[in-house]
Structure formats: structure tokens, C-alpha cells
Design a protein around this motif. Sequence first.
Motif, PDB file in Angstrom:
ATOM      1  N   ASP A 123     -18.004  37.803  43.062  1.00  0.00           N
ATOM      2  CA  ASP A 123     -16.772  37.731  43.845  1.00  0.00           C
ATOM      3  C   ASP A 123     -15.568  38.136  42.996  1.00  0.00           C
ATOM      4  O   ASP A 123     -14.702  37.312  42.691  1.00  0.00           O
ATOM      5  N   PRO A 124     -15.483  39.406  42.573  1.00  0.00           N
ATOM      6  CA  PRO A 124     -14.325  39.845  41.786  1.00  0.00           C
ATOM      7  C   PRO A 124     -13.064  39.864  42.648  1.00  0.00           C
ATOM      8  O   PRO A 124     -13.102  40.268  43.808  1.00  0.00           O
ATOM      9  N   LEU A 125     -11.948  39.435  42.078  1.00  0.00           N
ATOM     10  CA  LEU A 125     -10.709  39.357  42.839  1.00  0.00           C
ATOM     11  C   LEU A 125      -9.733  40.481  42.510  1.00  0.00           C
ATOM     12  O   LEU A 125      -9.108  41.026  43.414  1.00  0.00           O
ATOM     13  N   HIS A 126      -9.578  40.816  41.255  1.00  0.00           N
ATOM     14  CA  HIS A 126      -8.603  41.828  40.868  1.00  0.00           C
ATOM     15  C   HIS A 126      -9.102  43.221  41.266  1.00  0.00           C
ATOM     16  O   HIS A 126     -10.282  43.534  41.108  1.00  0.00           O
ATOM     17  N   PRO A 127      -8.223  44.078  41.801  1.00  0.00           N
ATOM     18  CA  PRO A 127      -8.643  45.433  42.199  1.00  0.00           C
ATOM     19  C   PRO A 127      -9.266  46.234  41.064  1.00  0.00           C
ATOM     20  O   PRO A 127     -10.181  47.031  41.294  1.00  0.00           O
ATOM     21  N   TYR A 128      -8.802  46.035  39.837  1.00  0.00           N
ATOM     22  CA  TYR A 128      -9.389  46.756  38.712  1.00  0.00           C
ATOM     23  C   TYR A 128     -10.809  46.272  38.442  1.00  0.00           C
ATOM     24  O   TYR A 128     -11.710  47.078  38.177  1.00  0.00           O
ATOM     25  N   THR A 129     -11.027  44.970  38.511  1.00  0.00           N
ATOM     26  CA  THR A 129     -12.374  44.430  38.332  1.00  0.00           C
ATOM     27  C   THR A 129     -13.304  44.950  39.414  1.00  0.00           C
ATOM     28  O   THR A 129     -14.460  45.321  39.147  1.00  0.00           O
ATOM     29  N   GLN A 130     -12.820  45.005  40.647  1.00  0.00           N
ATOM     30  CA  GLN A 130     -13.625  45.531  41.749  1.00  0.00           C
ATOM     31  C   GLN A 130     -14.006  46.986  41.504  1.00  0.00           C
ATOM     32  O   GLN A 130     -15.142  47.394  41.769  1.00  0.00           O
ATOM     33  N   ALA A 131     -13.075  47.766  40.974  1.00  0.00           N
ATOM     34  CA  ALA A 131     -13.362  49.171  40.677  1.00  0.00           C
ATOM     35  C   ALA A 131     -14.391  49.297  39.562  1.00  0.00           C
ATOM     36  O   ALA A 131     -15.302  50.142  39.632  1.00  0.00           O
TER      37      ALA A 131
ATOM     38  N   ILE B  55      -2.654  33.268  38.093  1.00  0.00           N
ATOM     39  CA  ILE B  55      -2.866  32.164  39.023  1.00  0.00           C
ATOM     40  C   ILE B  55      -4.337  31.753  39.003  1.00  0.00           C
ATOM     41  O   ILE B  55      -5.185  32.465  38.439  1.00  0.00           O
ATOM     42  N   GLU B  56      -4.638  30.629  39.606  1.00  0.00           N
ATOM     43  CA  GLU B  56      -6.010  30.105  39.642  1.00  0.00           C
ATOM     44  C   GLU B  56      -6.409  29.835  41.097  1.00  0.00           C
ATOM     45  O   GLU B  56      -6.302  28.713  41.586  1.00  0.00           O
ATOM     46  N   PRO B  57      -6.892  30.882  41.805  1.00  0.00           N
ATOM     47  CA  PRO B  57      -7.258  30.713  43.218  1.00  0.00           C
ATOM     48  C   PRO B  57      -8.373  29.691  43.436  1.00  0.00           C
ATOM     49  O   PRO B  57      -8.413  29.016  44.465  1.00  0.00           O
ATOM     50  N   SER B  58      -9.299  29.582  42.495  1.00  0.00           N
ATOM     51  CA  SER B  58     -10.348  28.573  42.553  1.00  0.00           C
ATOM     52  C   SER B  58     -10.566  28.043  41.148  1.00  0.00           C
ATOM     53  O   SER B  58     -10.117  28.640  40.161  1.00  0.00           O
ATOM     54  N   ALA B  59     -11.253  26.921  41.038  1.00  0.00           N
ATOM     55  CA  ALA B  59     -11.414  26.241  39.752  1.00  0.00           C
ATOM     56  C   ALA B  59     -12.039  27.171  38.710  1.00  0.00           C
ATOM     57  O   ALA B  59     -13.143  27.677  38.900  1.00  0.00           O
TER      58      ALA B  59
ATOM     59  N   VAL C 149      -3.598  39.372  45.427  1.00  0.00           N
ATOM     60  CA  VAL C 149      -4.433  38.160  45.552  1.00  0.00           C
ATOM     61  C   VAL C 149      -3.564  36.961  45.865  1.00  0.00           C
ATOM     62  O   VAL C 149      -3.880  36.135  46.735  1.00  0.00           O
ATOM     63  N   GLU C 150      -2.443  36.848  45.161  1.00  0.00           N
ATOM     64  CA  GLU C 150      -1.522  35.729  45.386  1.00  0.00           C
ATOM     65  C   GLU C 150      -1.003  35.704  46.829  1.00  0.00           C
ATOM     66  O   GLU C 150      -0.871  34.637  47.423  1.00  0.00           O
ATOM     67  N   GLU C 151      -0.712  36.883  47.383  1.00  0.00           N
ATOM     68  CA  GLU C 151      -0.165  36.970  48.727  1.00  0.00           C
ATOM     69  C   GLU C 151      -1.236  36.990  49.807  1.00  0.00           C
ATOM     70  O   GLU C 151      -0.906  37.012  51.000  1.00  0.00           O
ATOM     71  N   GLY C 152      -2.507  36.987  49.409  1.00  0.00           N
ATOM     72  CA  GLY C 152      -3.596  36.987  50.387  1.00  0.00           C
ATOM     73  C   GLY C 152      -3.845  38.323  51.037  1.00  0.00           C
ATOM     74  O   GLY C 152      -4.490  38.391  52.101  1.00  0.00           O
ATOM     75  N   ARG C 153      -3.394  39.406  50.418  1.00  0.00           N
ATOM     76  CA  ARG C 153      -3.620  40.737  50.990  1.00  0.00           C
ATOM     77  C   ARG C 153      -5.012  41.279  50.705  1.00  0.00           C
ATOM     78  O   ARG C 153      -5.474  42.203  51.341  1.00  0.00           O
TER      79      ARG C 153
END
Length: 316
Positions: free
Chosen positions: A237-245, A298-302, A311-315
Amino acid sequence: MLDQIKFSGGKIRREQTLVKAVNDVTFDIFPGETLSVVGESGCGKSTLARTVMGLYAPTSGELRYRGERYDSLTARQMMPYRAKMQMVFQAPYASLNPRMTVKQILEEPLRFHFPTLSDAEVRDKLEEVMGLVGVRPGWAGNYPHEFSGGQRQRISIARALMVDPEFIVADEPISALDVSIQAQILNLLMDAQDKRGLTYMFISHDLSVVEHISTRVAVMYLGTLCELTEADKLFNDPLHPYTQALLSAIPKLGQKGSDHVKLSSDVPTPINLPTGCVFHGRCRHANERCRREIPKRIEPSAGHFVACHAVEEGRI
């Protein structure tokens, strides 16, 4: 270099600029774990590794080992930490003294840090470590140029283990080796960790290797820390767009079609970093805030940290 050339007063001048190879990178490494640092070439991984080892002095910030700050110590004051922290370099041939035999290379750190040891104790330690990493006794009188890349890397790992360190920084230790030898060196590192309770900071750009060896993973881009979390979370479950790429570029057997995330533009120069988020020029989710404001972590999950406005804005 071209970014430093300016035309001023009818003359061409070269401006002196400051490159921030690592910028505002903060993390902890816990005893017994393997924290892997990944990212494309030039993102600051090796600079970070050498700074953690005390080979480079940070211009700001703090380095702490078990709570004790060591970034401002003198060379003499650093000596107790040198035995606790060791490094395995990327190029084993360049990091081994070509004028010393394997026996001399392995004995040197032990005699330097523990000068009171007897010859018998040094010999016993040498035999123990050589047996652990698969360095044959017959190699003791040979020189580095007489070995293959994999054999030299085993010698480098043995040298790091000679002083019984607690923490090892491995800076791309398998990138110069073929696939079959990579597996041997990885298994060697993991076995040594299990037997000695070692803690690793593992630098790599090979994501399949990182997934195999890591407890947690930190993703870097242009000297900044994009994402930090447990290995399973990052790959599932990668969150950052760079990690996803990055993860989308991993080849998958049996996959039909391609879900590869194509990044636009080129990597910006670290001499003239973009404003706001350093990744915004290549990110499909970037907006005006991304171009203007540097994202905070930020820390979206533990235990899952990410620095991204989208990610912060939920986009995403």
C-alpha cells in the motif's frame, strides 16, 4: 555546471552554489532491524550512509547512537563508536588495501581497536569470522586482486564483523555482483544478523532485494525523505506518488498489460531545486500548493510516514 554559469556585467561568471545532498531527513533505526533506504541514483543514499557513519560531518541536525550525540565529537572521541558501527562499501575492490593480504586486512581493525589481545586470541577470532562468512583459510595469504567480486565482498563483510559491531551500514553491497552471487551475499548478511543480533542500514536501488531483506523501508528523492514504513506496508500500500512509480516499475511474471506509472520530465538538478515539493514537476497529482509549499511529514496510519500534500488532502 551549466546551471552555475551566469551572464552579468558583460561577462560570463560562474556562481558558487551550495548543493544540499541530504535535506531534513529524520528517522530512527531500532535494534535488530534492517532499515533499507531506496531511491534512484543521485538521491543522496550514499551521502546519508556516510553521514550516519561519521565520515561526512552534517552541516545541521544531530546524529545519535543509543541516545548519545556523536556528530560533533573529535576523532579521538569517536573511537568507541567506530568499533560499534561498521560499513560495507559498494565497491569491494576499492575498499580493500591491494598491498595487504586477507589475513592482514582482517587482523588490522582487531589489533587497532583491541591492542591488548594476544596473538592466539586474534587468531581464534580470525578463524571464527572467516568460517562465519565463508572465507576459506587458504585465502589468508592472498591479495584482493586474486579474488572475484563476490569473494572480495565476503572479505569486506568479514572485516566489518571482526570487531563485533552492533550496527552495520551496507552501501549497495551487492549492486556490482551477478544475481547468483547476490543471493549468497544476502543470505550471508541475514545469517550474520540472526547469529549476532546485528542492526542494518541497507542502501539499495534493487526493490526486489529490499523487499526480501527489510524490516522497514525509507524512500528518498532528491535528498528528501518521501515515505517511511514497514516493508509489507510499503510494497502492498504505497502512498507517495514517487513510491508508487518506483514499485510499478518492478517486472511481474504473468502480468497482462502494463500498469507502469510513467513520470514526466527529467530529474531536477540538486544545484537548483524546485520550490515546494521537489517531486511536483514529475507528479500527476501536483497542484498549486505542491508547487509553492514544502510538504510536512504526516502519519496517516500507525508507523506509516509520508510527506505529500495529495495524501494529506485525500486526493490519492
